[in-house]
Design an enzyme around this catalytic site. Structure first.
Site, mmCIF file in Angstrom:
data_model
loop_
_atom_site.group_PDB
_atom_site.id
_atom_site.type_symbol
_atom_site.label_atom_id
_atom_site.label_comp_id
_atom_site.label_asym_id
_atom_site.label_seq_id
_atom_site.Cartn_x
_atom_site.Cartn_y
_atom_site.Cartn_z
ATOM 1 N N GLU A 1 2.625 -2.353 9.735
ATOM 2 C CA GLU A 1 1.745 -1.663 8.790
ATOM 3 C C GLU A 1 0.267 -1.971 8.999
ATOM 4 O OE1 GLU A 1 2.566 -2.253 4.600
ATOM 5 O OE2 GLU A 1 3.063 -4.343 4.931
ATOM 6 N N LYS B 1 5.178 -6.273 8.258
ATOM 7 C CA LYS B 1 3.762 -6.647 8.155
ATOM 8 C C LYS B 1 3.031 -6.260 9.433
ATOM 9 C CE LYS B 1 3.341 -7.232 5.010
ATOM 10 N NZ LYS B 1 3.822 -7.297 3.640
ATOM 11 N N GLU C 1 10.640 -8.570 7.096
ATOM 12 C CA GLU C 1 9.313 -8.595 6.487
ATOM 13 C C GLU C 1 8.235 -8.836 7.560
ATOM 14 O OE1 GLU C 1 7.845 -7.693 3.985
ATOM 15 O OE2 GLU C 1 6.017 -8.872 3.821
ATOM 16 N N HIS D 1 24.834 -6.184 20.527
ATOM 17 C CA HIS D 1 25.529 -4.935 20.224
ATOM 18 C C HIS D 1 24.631 -3.726 20.425
ATOM 19 C CE1 HIS D 1 28.915 -7.249 18.821
ATOM 20 N NE2 HIS D 1 28.097 -7.971 18.077
ATOM 21 N N TRP E 1 -5.733 10.884 -2.666
ATOM 22 C CA TRP E 1 -4.841 10.642 -1.536
ATOM 23 C C TRP E 1 -4.032 11.915 -1.404
ATOM 24 C CZ3 TRP E 1 0.511 9.756 -0.514
ATOM 25 C CH2 TRP E 1 0.783 9.011 0.636
ATOM 26 N N ARG F 1 -6.557 0.965 -3.000
ATOM 27 C CA ARG F 1 -5.297 1.668 -3.214
ATOM 28 C C ARG F 1 -5.023 2.686 -2.115
ATOM 29 N NH1 ARG F 1 -3.730 1.340 -8.671
ATOM 30 N NH2 ARG F 1 -2.641 3.299 -8.467
ATOM 31 N N ASN G 1 -3.946 12.168 -11.225
ATOM 32 C CA ASN G 1 -3.021 11.457 -10.330
ATOM 33 C C ASN G 1 -1.633 11.979 -10.628
ATOM 34 O OD1 ASN G 1 -5.187 9.907 -9.619
ATOM 35 N ND2 ASN G 1 -4.471 8.027 -10.616
ATOM 36 N N GLY G 2 -0.798 12.098 -9.599
ATOM 37 C CA GLY G 2 0.576 12.560 -9.818
ATOM 38 C C GLY G 2 0.789 13.902 -9.149
ATOM 39 N N CYS H 1 -4.105 7.857 -5.364
ATOM 40 C CA CYS H 1 -5.242 8.359 -6.132
ATOM 41 C C CYS H 1 -5.681 7.358 -7.201
ATOM 42 C CB CYS H 1 -4.851 9.640 -6.843
ATOM 43 S SG CYS H 1 -4.231 10.901 -5.742
ATOM 44 N N LYS I 1 -1.851 1.328 -1.722
ATOM 45 C CA LYS I 1 -1.396 0.085 -2.352
ATOM 46 C C LYS I 1 -0.282 0.343 -3.358
ATOM 47 C CE LYS I 1 -1.414 -4.299 -3.206
ATOM 48 N NZ LYS I 1 -0.641 -5.084 -2.223
HETATM 49 C C1 F6R Z 1 4.138 -3.866 2.237
HETATM 50 C C2 F6R Z 1 3.785 -3.148 1.073
HETATM 51 C C3 F6R Z 1 4.710 -2.090 0.554
HETATM 52 C C4 F6R Z 1 5.015 -2.425 -0.899
HETATM 53 C C5 F6R Z 1 5.868 -1.326 -1.547
HETATM 54 C C6 F6R Z 1 6.259 -1.659 -2.977
HETATM 55 O O1 F6R Z 1 3.189 -4.800 2.601
HETATM 56 O O2 F6R Z 1 2.772 -3.427 0.505
HETATM 57 O O3 F6R Z 1 5.888 -1.996 1.308
HETATM 58 O O4 F6R Z 1 5.675 -3.657 -0.925
HETATM 59 O O5 F6R Z 1 5.175 -0.106 -1.523
HETATM 60 O O6 F6R Z 1 5.144 -1.867 -3.778
HETATM 61 P P1 F6R Z 1 5.252 -2.584 -5.185
HETATM 62 O O7 F6R Z 1 5.669 -3.987 -4.933
HETATM 63 O O8 F6R Z 1 3.908 -2.464 -5.788
HETATM 64 O O9 F6R Z 1 6.318 -1.839 -5.960
#
Ligand code: F6R
Length: 608
Positions: A490, A487, A483, A506, A74, A27, A100-101, A2, A603
């Site tokens: 997602e 990527k 990682e 294994h 959201w 976001r 928000n929250g 949000c 985000k």
């Molecule tokens: C992956 C991604 C998420 C964030 C995670 C932590 O590309 O964006 O996995 O890394 O939500 O977010 P921050 O770093 O803002 O605490």
């Protein structure tokens, strides 16, 4: 997640509200709304399920007011719908709230208010706030007192902005676990949950603390606590570049941010390397050499990619400083009553500095007397402020939901920390110099990888339709594999699994077939032979292999190879990761995905 915006001043609020909401789109959200009021009285409200552009199209020309609030939602309580979108009004249409929250006792409050005759128009927890505030508004009373009284009955987290049609000369905002930033203009004030919404209008900001409220008027603001004690807050200046919020000719923010990495790494390193003593200077640690030498363990906490960056960081610290180090998801750590030790250094990693699970982990450690450093990108964010010291990444704003440049800068920051630690333990000057030179070389080496973007795009197009992808790496390569898989899944929604290459036999070897290609990290280090043997095992099962390597393996072991420049072995993971960002990006583009705003993701994950 949000987003909140608000405006009060001499101008019409609506254009700022709509532009601010568009700036918060990155976001992640599913609906949007605005409410304005002014001297003519009454509240004008528009809210829709869908995009900010849909909302803008729905707002009529006469929708004007000098005081306004806006929101991108959201969904948490109730489906995405027009009715559940914020702002929410009380039954008299006098109070409007964006939030928000999560209000944890919303059901209980809803039942009480319903019994008192309140009619609910949505399924949200936020609507409870609008009715509660209205219930506390008294004839001739101040809005801020009604908000304080209402919040006194609420359990949960919130960042809120409240309008009162009867008091259009103010907005009342409050923060508890969800960020609220005030932006100070010329005879006008802005509010947002994220500075990116304000930065075009003002660089002077005040971040509210948890438990703090503010009454915001066109000519200034007053901050105070829940028990009405005035607090004194000095504005700080945001140094973010406004251009960071434009795609600057790139097709997506993600591609732009991937290409920004030579510059963002330079900024993370800037002023921190000491060639003479072959070490790193980190001014913000707030720990002297004696205190650092007493540390026996390092525990790194973060979520998602921040956790994987922490895994790379843990390896760097173990290798360079020979201190046991381990990375754990903050979201797990906070729920398992962890043992907090005085001789452990805790490090919280977060791009946004807002991730609720990471913040909660930091608070839990501090409650139990632990010492926490932050490795954070967003200056002044909740996690940065909660920590005892830390390292700012200076990667610049990251707009695309998937983390790329902040991930890389986080690993660079850990390399600096590990170097600093190492040099006050037993890392030799020669090894220190080796790491300093390798760090200095990184920006150019990243450029070399980025130059291969087109070739990687062709490869991605060839593999994008695969049923899934396996990512494997050994030791330093394993967090890179994790990682890389993260990527890809997602942003392209292609299923991806990461495994240590050593674990393949294994179990997961059973999955290997031409339908499940493998991306293998094959650095030219002491484990090269072992990795080549694994490639042989995959090829023997008709698996297809894309190797990311320093040297092209034998033809029979790979189908494709992406070459990356060699760094020092400890820093190789940084460069091995860059082609995987490009692979994920181009696969997502080939599949027509919403690259910067992947489905179901946000985000900043500011809720549990
Ligand atoms: C992956 C991604 C998420 C964030 C995670 C932590 O590309 O964006 O996995 O890394 O939500 O977010 P921050 O770093 O803002 O605490």
């Amino acid at each position: 997640m949000c987003g909140i915006v608000a405006y009060i001043g001499p101008k019409d609020a609506t254009p700022f509200l709509l532009e601010g909401l568009a700036r918060l789109e990155y976001r992640g959200y599913d609906s949007a709304g605005v409410a304005v009021t002014g001297r003519s009285g009454g509240i004008k409200l528009r809210k829709v399920k869908g995009r900010v552009a849909d909302l803008a199209a729905d707002v009529p020309a006469r929708f004007k007011g000098t005081t306004g609030i806006g929101h991108t939602r959201w969904a948490t309580h109730g489906v995405p719908s027009d009715a559940n979108a914020h702002p929410h009004l009380d039954n008299a249409d006098r109070i409007a709230v964006v939030h928000n929250g999560i209000i944890e006792n919303a059901d209980e409050l809803r039942a009480k208010l319903t019994a008192e005759g309140v009619v609910f128009r949505s399924e949200t927890d936020t609507e409870v706030l609008a009715h509660l505030i209205a219930a506390h508004v008294t004839e001739g009373g101040e809005l801020e007192d009604a908000v304080r009284a209402a919040l006194g009955r609420v359990v949960g987290t919130y960042g809120i902005a409240v309008l009162d049609a009867e008091q259009p000369d103010r907005i009342v905002v409050a923060r508890n676990g969800s960020p609220i930033v005030l932006g100070i203009g010329e005879k006008e004030m802005f509010v947002a949950s994220d500075v990116s919404a304000l930065v075009r209008y003002t660089r002077q900001v005040v971040h509210l603390e948890d438990g703090e409220l503010a009454t915001v008027r066109a000519d200034g603001f007053r901050t105070f606590t829940a028990d009405a004690r005035t607090t004194h807050r000095q504005p700080s200046t945001v140094d973010w570049d406004i251009d960071s919020f434009d795609t600057a000719g790139y097709e997506h923010f993600l591609l732009k941010e991937i290409h920004e990495q030579p510059g963002s790494v330079e900024r993370t390193l800037s002023g921190r390397l000491d060639e003479r003593f072959a070490t790193a200077h980190l001014g913000g640690l707030n720990l002297d050499a004696r205190e650092l030498r007493e540390i026996r363990r390092v525990k790194i906490l973060g979520c998602g990619s921040a956790y994987y960056a922490g895994e790379m960081g843990a390896q760097l610290i173990e290798e360079l400083a020979r201190i046991p180090a381990h990375s754990e998801p903050a979201s797990e750590f906070r729920y398992r009553n962890p043992v907090i030790e005085a001789d452990t250094l805790y490090v919280a990693v977060s791009q946004s500095g807002e991730t609720y699970d990471t913040l909660a982990a930091v608070q839990e450690i501090k409650r139990k007397g632990g010492r926490v450093l932050g490795v954070v990108n967003t200056v002044g964010s909740a996690i940065a402020r909660e920590c005892d010291g830390g390292i700012y990444l200076h990667a610049g704003p990251e707009v695309s939901v998937a983390s790329t440049k902040a991930f890389t800068s986080t690993v660079v920051a850990f390399a600096l920390l590990a170097l600093h630690f190492g040099r006050i333990h037993d890392l030799s000057p020669a090894d220190g110099r080796r790491i300093v030179s390798a760090l200095q070389a990184l920006p150019d080496q990243i450029r070399e990888v980025l130059d291969q973007s087109e070739a990687i795009a062709e490869l991605a197009a060839e593999y994008a339709e695969s049923a899934g992808m396996m990512f494997i790496g050994r030791v330093r390569g394993y967090p890179v594999a994790r990682e890389g898989a993260q990527k890809l899944k997602e942003i392209s929604y292609v299923h991806a699994e990461a495994y240590p290459a050593s674990e393949l036999k294994h179990g997961p070897l059973a999955l290997i077939s031409p339908e499940l290609p493998t991306v293998a990290l094959v650095p030219d280090d002491e484990l090269l032979d072992k990795n080549l043997t694994t490639l042989g095992e995959i090829k023997a099962r008709s698996g297809r292999v894309i190797a990311v390597a320093h040297r092209r393996p034998e033809e029979k072991l790979v189908d494709h190879c992406i070459l990356v420049p060699k760094s020092e072995p400890e820093l190789d993971p940084l460069l091995l990761n860059i082609p995987l960002q490009l692979l994920a990006y181009h696969a997502a583009v080939a599949l027509g995905r919403d690259v910067d705003k992947p489905r179901n993701l946000a985000k900043s994950v500011t809720v549990e």
